[in-house]
Design a protein around this motif. Structure first.
Motif, PDB file in Angstrom:
ATOM      1  N   THR A   1      52.713  17.817  29.023  1.00 20.12           N
ATOM      2  CA  THR A   1      52.771  18.926  28.054  1.00 20.12           C
ATOM      3  C   THR A   1      51.743  20.003  28.391  1.00 20.12           C
ATOM      4  OG1 THR A   1      53.476  17.374  26.347  1.00 20.12           O
ATOM      5  CG2 THR A   1      52.709  19.517  25.587  1.00 20.12           C
TER       6      THR A   1
ATOM      7  N   GLU B   1      40.444  17.747  30.149  1.00 17.87           N
ATOM      8  CA  GLU B   1      41.071  16.425  30.177  1.00 17.87           C
ATOM      9  C   GLU B   1      39.989  15.339  30.049  1.00 17.87           C
ATOM     10  OE1 GLU B   1      44.007  14.680  30.206  1.00 17.87           O
ATOM     11  OE2 GLU B   1      42.709  12.934  30.514  1.00 17.87           O
ATOM     12  N   ALA B   2      40.186  14.425  29.084  1.00 13.30           N
ATOM     13  CA  ALA B   2      39.182  13.387  28.817  1.00 13.30           C
ATOM     14  C   ALA B   2      38.971  12.489  30.035  1.00 13.30           C
ATOM     15  CB  ALA B   2      39.609  12.546  27.625  1.00 13.30           C
TER      16      ALA B   2
ATOM     17  N   SER C   1      51.981  10.251  30.839  1.00 14.49           N
ATOM     18  CA  SER C   1      52.636  10.992  31.928  1.00 14.49           C
ATOM     19  C   SER C   1      52.493  10.297  33.279  1.00 14.49           C
ATOM     20  CB  SER C   1      52.080  12.424  32.002  1.00 14.49           C
ATOM     21  OG  SER C   1      52.340  13.090  30.778  1.00 14.49           O
TER      22      SER C   1
ATOM     23  N   GLY D   1      58.463   5.344  32.118  1.00 14.33           N
ATOM     24  CA  GLY D   1      59.608   4.742  32.787  1.00 14.33           C
ATOM     25  C   GLY D   1      60.310   5.663  33.767  1.00 14.33           C
TER      26      GLY D   1
ATOM     27  N   TRP E   1      62.218   8.331  33.208  1.00 10.89           N
ATOM     28  CA  TRP E   1      63.516   8.906  32.819  1.00 10.89           C
ATOM     29  C   TRP E   1      63.277  10.368  32.460  1.00 10.89           C
ATOM     30  CZ3 TRP E   1      67.339   5.988  29.278  1.00 10.89           C
ATOM     31  CH2 TRP E   1      67.378   4.624  29.601  1.00 10.89           C
TER      32      TRP E   1
ATOM     33  N   VAL F   1      37.326  16.290  24.609  1.00  9.66           N
ATOM     34  CA  VAL F   1      37.086  17.299  23.567  1.00  9.66           C
ATOM     35  C   VAL F   1      36.752  16.554  22.278  1.00  9.66           C
ATOM     36  CG1 VAL F   1      38.227  19.066  22.148  1.00  9.66           C
ATOM     37  CG2 VAL F   1      38.506  19.066  24.643  1.00  9.66           C
TER      38      VAL F   1
ATOM     39  N   GLY G   1      59.632  11.985  26.198  1.00  8.56           N
ATOM     40  CA  GLY G   1      58.846  13.198  26.430  1.00  8.56           C
ATOM     41  C   GLY G   1      58.835  13.747  27.841  1.00  8.56           C
ATOM     42  N   VAL G   2      59.481  13.073  28.796  1.00  7.41           N
ATOM     43  CA  VAL G   2      59.313  13.542  30.174  1.00  7.41           C
ATOM     44  C   VAL G   2      59.979  14.907  30.364  1.00  7.41           C
ATOM     45  CG1 VAL G   2      59.723  13.032  32.606  1.00  7.41           C
ATOM     46  CG2 VAL G   2      59.042  11.195  31.063  1.00  7.41           C
TER      47      VAL G   2
END
Ligand SMILES: Cc1cc2nc3c(=O)[nH]c(=O)nc-3n(C[C@H](O)[C@H](O)[C@H](O)COP(=O)(O)OP(=O)(O)OC[C@H]3O[C@@H](n4cnc5c(N)ncnc54)[C@H](O)[C@@H]3O)c2cc1C
Length: 461
Positions: free
Chosen positions: A38, A59-60, A68, A72, A74, A213, A379-380
């Motif tokens: 995202t 990015e943590a 991500s 899987g 898809w 963050v 979500g991909v």
């Protein structure tokens, strides 16, 4: 057998050297929190549209550490949520159809960018198969097909494959039939997110890793090293959102676990088929998902331990041995020919689930705060569409994307603990029992236990 170490995908791809953390306070035009699909897609489309924008991504851990880099693979056009709920938007059913059309196009958009930017993520658009491995599952598949037709999906979007037609593609033990949809691609998830991170940083996006963050407020993202000030702060933290102050009940971190076999022999692939590289799922209540990997293995995932008390997270993706055994049994039952390849790696990750299971892309024009996610395990591809949409919202472009029904969608908050933990654990206990009963009885009726679970959880079908 490796367990955790983030994921097989990362081990196969090779971990990328860590990028340095934020060195101190900074100013930007847009600050993005979270470097999964995202956040990175949002940065990608913003930078392409306006190369002069100063974009900082915080990015943590490292880009692709979350779902991500663990999923899987898809790239699916499945709607992340319920059609009926999105249809309550003023655009009604037409808006839902539009969102679905954009999601189907998004599968091709991901493929297009991979080709254009030289991201070698093993992407093959072979469609997706949902198999029925019991009479009850088969009856549900056929009812699902009727609902799809009622929404206007024709045979070009989804169709039923009789047992024989399915076997021409793929031999799954006990499969009675399947639904097939062409709008899905198989991908190596870590290769996709690593490629995307490399592309955006080459384009001039500043990506700081190892930089958690600690709070977000209008115009400010705070970290231990200092704060980033920007008129737009975009939260793209999905399954980790509960850790952001003020967001503890926004998204439930639902766990999903995966295993991967060793390389299958040519004889095993001959027995199984799967030359079309379709992604594969079943119609169980506690369903599984699988792919034939670019390097000749089977990767298969399922629920395992669904949720940790207090929205707790895994440690580097390690999973319980009982979950490995459970997923291994399913894999050998579906594909006896794969048994000889053994299991080489197991891991898990968290996906973000909103209380109504419907995703959102939101930008609050007054504060400049934005967020996208809640894809509930779909979500991909959706993250690409969400990223393009957030980019348009930030730039104030009145594109067709910014009026889709998930834009501005607000979900109710999750119940506080211990209700949340007890609810999710009981739900999956119900689903597993329902699956066992359905297989044992051989009846076409869906178990009442599963119906009760659906009613309480609100999971869309
Ligand atoms: C095992 C598994 C299988 C799945 N399979 C599929 C599938 O096959 N198809 C599909 O469509 N979807 C699937 N999903 C879901 C899909 O992977 C996710 O929806 C998608 O990756 C979400 O991307 P994201 O960028 O929103 O979130 P993430 O990839 O989780 O990224 C969020 C990032 O934010 C960072 N972060 C969090 N908090 C902070 C903070 N405070 N400060 C800075 N950074 C922070 C995290 O470290 C992380 O890198 C699966 C998920 C899992 C876990």
């Amino acid at each position: 057998m490796r367990n955790g170490e983030v994921s097989y995908w990362w081990q196969a791809h090779g971990l990328v050297p860590r990028r340095p953390p934020l060195p101190g306070g900074a100013e930007a035009d847009v600050c993005i929190v979270g470097a999964g699909y995202t956040g990175l897609w949002t940065a990608y489309y913003l930078k392409r549209a306006e190369p002069g924008l100063r974009i900082v991504v915080l990015e943590a851990s490292f880009a692709g550490f979350g779902a991500s880099g663990r999923n899987g693979g898809w790239v699916t056009a499945s709607l992340p949520g319920s059609r009926d709920r999105y249809a309550r938007h003023p655009r009604g059913r037409a808006g839902v159809r539009e969102l679905e059309r954009h999601l189907r196009d998004t599968v091709d958009e991901v493929a297009r960018v991979c080709a254009a930017e030289g991201i070698d993520a093993g992407l093959v658009k072979g469609g997706t198969l949902t198999v029925a491995t019991s009479a009850a599952q088969d009856a549900r598949l056929r009812r699902r097909l009727e609902r799809e037709r009622a929404w206007g999906d024709d045979a070009g979007i989804v169709r039923y494959l009789e047992k024989g037609e399915l076997a021409e593609r793929l031999r799954v033990t006990g499969a009675a039939g399947a639904l097939f949809s062409p709008s899905c691609a198989r991908v190596q998830p870590a290769a996709l997110v690593a490629g995307l991170a490399a592309v955006v940083t080459r384009a001039g996006v500043l990506l700081y890793e190892g930089t958690p963050v600690t709070s977000i407020s209008p115009g400010r993202a705070r970290t231990a090293a200092g704060e980033v000030r920007a008129p737009y702060i975009l939260r793209c933290t999905e399954g980790f959102t509960a850790g952001v102050p003020g967001q503890h009940r926004t998204l439930l971190p639902m766990n999903s676990s995966m295993i991967v076999t060793g390389r299958l022999s040519d004889e095993a692939w001959k027995a199984i088929g799967w030359d079309g590289f379709e992604t594969l799922g079943d119609e169980a209540h506690a369903y599984i998902y699988a792919q034939r990997t670019p390097d000749g293995r089977i990767a298969l995932g399922g629920r395992g331990v669904p949720y940790r008390f207090g929205s707790g997270l895994d440690h580097d993706g390690a999973i319980a041995s009982s979950t490995i055994a459970q997923l291994g049994r399913i894999l050998r039952r579906m594909f006896p020919a794969a048994a000889g390849a053994g299991l080489e790696h197991a891991w898990c990750g968290v996906l973000g689930v909103p209380r109504d299971w419907c995703a959102t892309v939101t930008l609050d024009a007054g504060t400049g705060l934005g967020w996208a996610g809640g894809y509930s395990g779909h979500g991909v591809a959706a993250a690409n569409l969400a990223g393009r949409t957030l980019a348009d919202l930030v730039r104030g472009v009145s594109s067709p994307l910014v009026t889709l029904p998930w834009v501005g969608h607000r979900s109710p908050r999750w119940e506080p603990e211990p209700a949340r933990w007890a609810g999710v654990r009981s739900l999956y206990a119900l689903y597993r029992t329902a699956d066992r009963l359905e297989s044992a009885r051989g009846s076409a009726r869906t178990s009442v236990l599963a119906r009760a679970g659906d009613l309480v959880s609100g999971i869309p079908h």
